[in-house]
Design an enzyme around this catalytic site. Structure first.
Site, PDB file in Angstrom:
ATOM      1  N   LYS A 261     -22.515  25.211 -10.369  1.00 34.98           N
ATOM      2  CA  LYS A 261     -24.078  25.383  -9.566  1.00 34.98           C
ATOM      3  C   LYS A 261     -23.768  26.440  -8.363  1.00 34.98           C
ATOM      4  O   LYS A 261     -22.909  26.007  -8.137  1.00 34.98           O
ATOM      5  CB  LYS A 261     -24.232  23.999  -9.246  1.00 34.98           C
ATOM      6  CG  LYS A 261     -25.873  23.884  -8.539  1.00 34.98           C
ATOM      7  CD  LYS A 261     -26.404  23.503  -9.961  1.00 34.98           C
ATOM      8  CE  LYS A 261     -28.066  22.603  -9.790  1.00 34.98           C
ATOM      9  NZ  LYS A 261     -28.500  22.325 -10.687  1.00 34.98           N
TER      10      LYS A 261
HETATM   11  P1  NAD Z   1     -39.129  24.113  -8.346  1.00 33.15           P
HETATM   12  O1  NAD Z   1     -38.790  24.941  -7.730  1.00 33.15           O
HETATM   13  O2  NAD Z   1     -39.954  24.991  -9.697  1.00 33.15           O
HETATM   14  O3  NAD Z   1     -40.289  22.320  -8.314  1.00 33.15           O
HETATM   15  C1  NAD Z   1     -40.114  22.291  -7.141  1.00 33.15           C
HETATM   16  C2  NAD Z   1     -41.490  21.201  -6.765  1.00 33.15           C
HETATM   17  O4  NAD Z   1     -40.801  20.491  -5.925  1.00 33.15           O
HETATM   18  C3  NAD Z   1     -42.149  22.683  -6.621  1.00 33.15           C
HETATM   19  O5  NAD Z   1     -43.030  21.298  -6.337  1.00 33.15           O
HETATM   20  C4  NAD Z   1     -42.059  21.435  -4.714  1.00 33.15           C
HETATM   21  O6  NAD Z   1     -42.917  21.210  -3.550  1.00 33.15           O
HETATM   22  C5  NAD Z   1     -41.663  20.231  -4.988  1.00 33.15           C
HETATM   23  N1  NAD Z   1     -40.981  19.491  -3.512  1.00 33.15           N
HETATM   24  C6  NAD Z   1     -39.710  20.124  -2.785  1.00 33.15           C
HETATM   25  N2  NAD Z   1     -39.115  18.764  -2.388  1.00 33.15           N
HETATM   26  C7  NAD Z   1     -39.873  18.123  -2.260  1.00 33.15           C
HETATM   27  C8  NAD Z   1     -40.047  16.288  -1.760  1.00 33.15           C
HETATM   28  N3  NAD Z   1     -39.364  16.110  -0.441  1.00 33.15           N
HETATM   29  N4  NAD Z   1     -41.135  16.068  -1.455  1.00 33.15           N
HETATM   30  C9  NAD Z   1     -42.559  16.488  -2.410  1.00 33.15           C
HETATM   31  N5  NAD Z   1     -42.091  17.170  -3.554  1.00 33.15           N
HETATM   32  C10 NAD Z   1     -41.073  18.368  -3.461  1.00 33.15           C
HETATM   33  O7  NAD Z   1     -38.132  23.364  -8.859  1.00 33.15           O
HETATM   34  P2  NAD Z   1     -37.794  23.077 -10.507  1.00 33.15           P
HETATM   35  O8  NAD Z   1     -36.628  23.853 -11.282  1.00 33.15           O
HETATM   36  O9  NAD Z   1     -38.748  22.470 -11.102  1.00 33.15           O
HETATM   37  O10 NAD Z   1     -36.232  21.540  -9.884  1.00 33.15           O
HETATM   38  C11 NAD Z   1     -36.904  20.799  -9.438  1.00 33.15           C
HETATM   39  C12 NAD Z   1     -35.812  19.695 -10.201  1.00 33.15           C
HETATM   40  O11 NAD Z   1     -35.468  19.730 -11.296  1.00 33.15           O
HETATM   41  C13 NAD Z   1     -34.754  19.734  -9.148  1.00 33.15           C
HETATM   42  O12 NAD Z   1     -34.114  18.150  -8.994  1.00 33.15           O
HETATM   43  C14 NAD Z   1     -33.824  20.150 -10.539  1.00 33.15           C
HETATM   44  O13 NAD Z   1     -31.742  20.524  -9.979  1.00 33.15           O
HETATM   45  C15 NAD Z   1     -34.254  19.366 -11.719  1.00 33.15           C
HETATM   46  N6  NAD Z   1     -34.078  20.483 -12.655  1.00 33.15           N
HETATM   47  C16 NAD Z   1     -34.851  21.414 -13.436  1.00 33.15           C
HETATM   48  C17 NAD Z   1     -34.857  21.953 -14.604  1.00 33.15           C
HETATM   49  C18 NAD Z   1     -35.443  22.907 -14.432  1.00 33.15           C
HETATM   50  O14 NAD Z   1     -34.850  23.932 -16.050  1.00 33.15           O
HETATM   51  N7  NAD Z   1     -35.873  24.393 -14.183  1.00 33.15           N
HETATM   52  C19 NAD Z   1     -33.109  21.961 -14.802  1.00 33.15           C
HETATM   53  C20 NAD Z   1     -32.270  20.367 -14.874  1.00 33.15           C
HETATM   54  C21 NAD Z   1     -33.323  20.098 -13.285  1.00 33.15           C
END
Ligand code: NAD
Length: 419
Positions: A109
Site C-alpha cells: 500500500k
Molecule cells: P473515494 O475517495 O472514491 O471515496 C471515499 C468516499 O468516502 C467519499 O465519498 C468520501 O466523502 C467518503 N468518506 C471519507 N471519509 C468518510 C467518513 N469518515 N465518513 C463518511 N464518509 C467518508 O474512495 P474509494 O476508492 O471509493 O474507497 C473507499 C474505501 O473502499 C476505502 O476503504 C478503500 O480502501 C476501499 N477500496 C476501494 C477500492 C477501489 O477500487 N476504489 C478497492 C478496494 C477497497
C-alpha cells in the site's frame, strides 16, 4: 469502550485480527513473527512546487507487507489522515486479500499526506510525478504494482505510469493498474470493486434466504466504491435507502435514485441536502433501518460503541477495515453476517490482476469475459470462506483470515528462508 475509538490504530487492529487467526491455525511463533511485520517500509519526504511559486514538502509511504505469493500489489491513498501505521495495516490486508481470492500477488500500500481537495490539478500532477520518482526504487511491473485508492483515480494512475515509463525510456503499462483504457487499462476496472461487492452480497443473501429484490441498502461513502455499489444494487432491484459522504448522510425509506444523487453530488460537492431526502448525521448511515449495510468510506467506523445499533442482516465491507474486532464480536452474536473486507472488496484487485495480465501480454479482453471471470473468482472465494466459517463455527472474518494466512504461510514455508 470510548478508548477503542479514541485510540484507534489500524495497524494494531490488523495485527489483532492476524493473531486471532494465526492462533486458531496453530501457526508457529517463528512463522507468526515473519507474517506479522511488513517486509519493507519506505518513507519519502519530497518537495513540490505549488502554483503560487512556493515549495511544499510532502511525506509519502510505500509499504510491502509480504511477497511470497507474487509481486506486491496495493493502492495509493492521498489524504491528510494518512499515517505509516494506516499504510502498514492496508498493506497487510492486501496480502490476505490476494491470498483469499487466490490471485498471485503479495500485499502493499502507499499514501501521501496531503489534502488533494485543496490542490490544483497541476499541483496534484507534480506531486504524483515526484512521489512516483521517490518510490520508483521499489515499484515495478514485476515487483510492486500500485493502483487507485481513496482520493486517487485513473488520471493519477496515468501520471504514475507516464513518470515511470519516462525514467525507463519506454512505455511500461503493467507498472500500475486502474489506468484509463486508452493507455492499457482494463474494461470493468472502474466498476470492479462494487461489482465484487454485489456478487458476494448476492451469495450471502441466498445463503440466509433473503431476497435481494426489494432489500433495503445503506451505504457509507459515495466515492468510487460506494456510488457504483449504489448504482449496481439499485439495478439489481434493491432499495438504496441511505448514502453518505464526509459532510453528512441522506435517507429516504422509499429509496433514493443513485444516478440523481450522483448528479447532485457532482454539482454540489456532497450528497448532503439532496432534495426529497431526510438529512442525517454522518454516522447515522450505519444505524438506519436496512437489510444490507455497505461501509465504503474508511477504517474503524463500526465499533463497540455503535455495533449494537446496526440493524442490517448483512454487512458487506467495501471499505478496508471498517469494523473493529470488538464490533465483530457484537455483530456475530447478533447473527449479523459480516462479509469481511479482504473478501468483499477483492473485486478491485482481481480486475487489477486482469489488467496487469492483459498489459503483460498486450492482449485485451472484453467486458463480458472480465465480468464472468470475476464472478467465478468471487463466488469460489465466498464459498470457501463460508465453508471454513461453518467448519470452525466462527465469523467470516476469522474464516477468511485463516484461509488467507494459511496460504501465505504455506508459500513462505515452501520457499524456505533465504539464505
Ligand atoms: P473515494 O475517495 O472514491 O471515496 C471515499 C468516499 O468516502 C467519499 O465519498 C468520501 O466523502 C467518503 N468518506 C471519507 N471519509 C468518510 C467518513 N469518515 N465518513 C463518511 N464518509 C467518508 O474512495 P474509494 O476508492 O471509493 O474507497 C473507499 C474505501 O473502499 C476505502 O476503504 C478503500 O480502501 C476501499 N477500496 C476501494 C477500492 C477501489 O477500487 N476504489 C478497492 C478496494 C477497497
Amino acid at each position: 469502550m470510548h478508548d477503542e475509538v479514541s485510540s484507534f490504530n489500524p495497524y494494531h487492529m490488523a495485527v489483532q485480527q492476524f493473531e486471532l487467526a494465526a492462533g486458531k491455525l496453530g501457526l508457529s511463533e517463528d512463522m507468526q513473527e515473519i507474517l506479522r511485520k511488513p517486509k519493507r517500509e519506505l518513507v519519502v519526504n519530497f518537495p513540490v512546487r505549488l502554483d503560487n511559486g512556493r515549495i511544499k514538502t510532502y511525506t509519502g509511504y510505500r509499504v510491502q507487507h509480504n511477497v511470497n505469493r507474487g509481486p506486491a500489489k496495493g493502492g495509493i491513498r492521498y489524504s491528510p489522515e494518512v499515517t505509516l501505521d494506516e499504510v502498514k495495516a492496508l498493506a497487510m490486508w492486501m496480502t490476505w486479500k490476494c491470498a483469499v481470492v487466490g490471485i498471485p500477488y503479495g500485499g502493499a500500500k502507499g499514501g501521501v499526506i496531503c489534502d488533494p481537495k485543496g490542490m490544483t490539478s497541476a499541483e496534484l500532477e507534480r506531486m504524483t510525478r515526484r512521489y512516483t520518482t521517490e518510490i520508483s526504487i521499489v515499484i515495478g511491473p514485476h515487483s510492486d504494482i500500485p493502483a487507485p485508492d481513496v482520493n486517487t483515480n485513473s488520471q493519477v494512475m496515468a501520471w504514475l505510469m507516464d513518470t515511470y515509463s519516462m525514467h525507463m525510456g519506454f512505455s511500461i503499462p503493467a507498472v500500475v493498474t486502474g489506468k484509463p483504457l486508452s493507455i492499457g487499462g482494463s474494461e470493468g476496472r472502474n466498476d470492479a470493486t462494487a461489482t465484487g461487492v454485489l456478487f458476494v452480497t448476492r451469495r450471502a443473501a441466498r445463503r440466509i434466504g433473503m431476497p435481494l429484490k426489494g432489500a433495503r441498502v445503506s451505504i457509507q461513502g459515495f466515492g468510487n466504491a460506494g456510488s457504483i455499489a449504489a448504482r449496481l444494487f439499485h439495478t439489481e432491484g434493491c432499495k438504496v435507502v441511505a448514502v453518505s459522504d464526509t459532510r453528512g448522510a441522506i435517507y429516504n425509506e422509499s429509496g433514493l435514485d443513485p444516478a440523481a444523487v450522483l448528479r447532485y453530488k457532482q454539482e454540489q460537492g456532497s450528497v448532503f441536502g439532496f432534495p426529497g431526502a431526510q438529512s442525517l448525521r454522518v454516522s447515522d448511515v450505519l444505524e438506519v433501518p436496512c437489510d444490507i449495510l455497505i461501509p465504503a468510506a474508511t477504517e474503524g467506523v463500526i465499533t463497540a460503541n455503535n455495533a449494537e445499533r446496526v440493524q442490517a442482516r448483512i454487512v458487506t465491507e467495501a471499505a478496508n477495515g471498517p469494523t473493529t474486532p470488538a464490533a465483530d464480536e457484537v455483530l456475530f452474536k447478533k447473527g449479523c453476517v459480516v462479509i469481511p473486507d479482504i473478501l468483499a472488496n477483492a473485486g478491485g484487485v482481481t480486475v487489477s490482476y486482469f489488467e496487469w495480465v492483459q498489459d503483460l501480454q498486450s492482449f485485451f479482453w472484453g467486458t463480458e469475459e472480465i465480468t464472468q471471470r470475476l464472478e467465478v473468482i468471487m463466488d469460489r472465494a465466498f464459498d470457501a470462506v463460508a465453508e471454513q466459517a461453518e467448519r470452525y463455527h466462527c465469523d467470516m472474518r476469522l474464516a477468511a483470515n485463516m484461509l488467507a494466512i494459511s496460504r501465505v504461510a504455506e508459500a513462505t514455508q515452501i520457499r524456505g528462508i533465504y539464505p
